[in-house]
Scaffold this active site. Structure first.
Site, PDB file in Angstrom:
ATOM      1  N   HIS A   1       1.846  25.954  36.900  1.00 18.73           N
ATOM      2  CA  HIS A   1       2.188  24.994  35.834  1.00 18.73           C
ATOM      3  C   HIS A   1       3.556  25.288  35.203  1.00 18.73           C
ATOM      4  CE1 HIS A   1      -1.632  23.003  36.049  1.00 18.73           C
ATOM      5  NE2 HIS A   1      -2.301  24.098  35.773  1.00 18.73           N
TER       6      HIS A   1
ATOM      7  N   ASP B   1      -5.303  24.780  44.143  1.00 18.20           N
ATOM      8  CA  ASP B   1      -5.893  24.919  42.813  1.00 18.20           C
ATOM      9  C   ASP B   1      -6.433  23.545  42.393  1.00 18.20           C
ATOM     10  OD1 ASP B   1      -5.664  26.888  40.201  1.00 18.20           O
ATOM     11  OD2 ASP B   1      -5.490  24.770  39.638  1.00 18.20           O
TER      12      ASP B   1
ATOM     13  N   HIS C   1      -6.011  22.017  39.686  1.00 16.18           N
ATOM     14  CA  HIS C   1      -5.054  21.257  38.875  1.00 16.18           C
ATOM     15  C   HIS C   1      -3.763  20.991  39.638  1.00 16.18           C
ATOM     16  CE1 HIS C   1      -7.668  23.465  36.010  1.00 16.18           C
ATOM     17  NE2 HIS C   1      -7.662  22.304  35.394  1.00 16.18           N
TER      18      HIS C   1
ATOM     19  N   ASP D   1     -10.826  27.065  40.949  1.00 21.93           N
ATOM     20  CA  ASP D   1     -11.394  26.172  39.938  1.00 21.93           C
ATOM     21  C   ASP D   1     -11.862  24.850  40.553  1.00 21.93           C
ATOM     22  OD1 ASP D   1      -8.674  25.817  40.362  1.00 21.93           O
ATOM     23  OD2 ASP D   1      -8.116  25.857  38.245  1.00 21.93           O
TER      24      ASP D   1
HETATM   25 ZN   LIG Z   1      -6.185  25.311  37.906  1.00 21.22          ZN
END
Ligand SMILES: [Zn+2]
Length: 365
Positions: free
Chosen positions: A165, A201, A203, A290
């Site tokens: 991120h 991941d 996200h 995740d």
């Molecule tokens: Zn994540």
């Protein structure tokens, strides 16, 4: 497969984060990495080694030097300014509309303002050990990259804090430096090859997308929860394909809530096909767990046996793999999910380990 790990991550010791204005127990905690380390040690097939220090230059090759300076100075400055908080969290943010149509962007001097100037969100607290841990995570990633450049077919960097991120000029989403982007940039320079990144991941890796948005020497392919519904909300749609010479080197695969093993594997096959058409022999994997069915902050339904198959299919692409840890927040499953994935990548069978007692490092017993 060699594993790069350092206990330095324990210094990034977070008790709580702030979600929509309210403090909640932190998700991105030291126990995550310790669970994975313990499972890989118990497996016996994953020798651990420490990272080599690589200095700041590989970091400022992809990040604004101002972000590095801020992260180095943040906690000492917060102490000097007597910010009476257990962690540094911004008060306000340099949001999109603040600067719209104005070619100005001044970094303020006060630490509360500086944090908002560089931060994405309130869920990424800075504490005393954050900077050292974030620098060590970069060294973990670069040491794993060096192992592969040195002839290993694959290496795993147990990075914590995670990285995907973090963009060129922003930290957030539990990330400070973009370990995978720094490793990919390092690989392009050391190998002279183009490099692909596969981000699995849950996200969207907004930071990695931003860093390579205009570059044609790095392909970024991400499979993630649809940003219409989940964090980081502002990127990850299919029409984001890069710009300039980077047009076409950004591939987003957003998926719906409840994505099953079969649906995930179908999306993976499409993503691997995109990578197979990109030149080069090196693949960086941003590996998150995740996507797991029981993850507390995500909504896919991927299971442990599927991680073994995902690792197997990624390795079957035949590229040299630099596998770097990103997210994954269901702590009891993290060790087995990592073992399953990495054994799959080595085309070894996966035999679940009997559940063993686990004592997080640093726990007083
Ligand atoms: Zn994540």
């Amino acid at each position: 497969m060699r594993v790069v790990y350092t206990p330095q991550h324990l210094a990034h010791d977070i008790a709580s984060e702030t979600i929509m204005g309210l403090p909640v127990p932190a998700n991105e905690v030291a126990e995550r990495a310790e669970r994975i380390r313990a499972a890989l040690e118990a497996d016996g097939g994953f020798p651990l080694q420490g990272p080599e220090a690589h200095g700041a230059e590989p970091i400022t090759a992809v990040h604004d030097p101002g972000l590095l300076r801020f992260l180095a100075e943040a906690w000492p400055q917060a102490r000097r300014e007597a910010i009476d908080r257990p962690a540094l969290i911004p008060e306000g943010f340099a949001a999109r509309g603040y600067f719209q149509e104005m070619a100005i962007a001044h970094e303020p001097k006060a630490i509360s303002g500086r944090a908002g100037y560089w931060a994405l969100d309130t869920s990424t607290p800075i504490v005393a050990g954050t900077y050292a841990a974030a620098r060590a995570a970069v060294d973990v990633a670069l040491t794993a990259a060096d192992l592969v450049l040195g002839g290993e077919r694959a290496a795993y960097g147990l990075c914590r804090p995670p990285g995907h991120h973090a963009s060129r000029s922003m930290y957030g989403g539990y990330c400070f430096f973009n370990n995978a982007a720094i490793a990919a940039d390092w690989l392009t320079k050391r190998s002279g090859e183009r490099v692909a990144i596969l981000d699995v991941d849950f996200h969207h890796g907004n930071g990695t997308q931003q860093i390579f948005w205009r570059r044609d020497d790095v392909l970024y392919v991400s499979i993630h929860g649809d940003p219409d519904r989940v964090y980081p909300y502002f990127s990850g749609w299919t029409d984001e394909r890069g710009e300039g010479s980077g047009t076409g080197t950004n591939v987003n695969v957003p998926l719906p809530a409840g994505t099953s093993d079969d649906e995930y594997l179908a999306a993976l096959d499409r993503s691997l096909d995109a990578i197979a058409h990109f030149p080069g022999s090196l693949l960086v994997v941003s590996l998150g767990f995740d996507t797991y069915a029981l993850d507390p902050i995500s909504d896919f339904a991927v299971t442990t046996p599927a991680y073994h198959e995902i690792g197997r299919r990624v390795a079957a692409l035949g590229r040299r793999l630099v596998i770097l840890q990103e997210g994954g927040y269901h702590r009891p499953s993290l060790g087995e999910n990592a073992r399953a994935w990495l054994r799959g990548a080595e085309d070894r069978e996966f035999d679940p380990l009997p559940a063993a007692g686990f004592t997080p490092a640093g726990t007083k017993v």
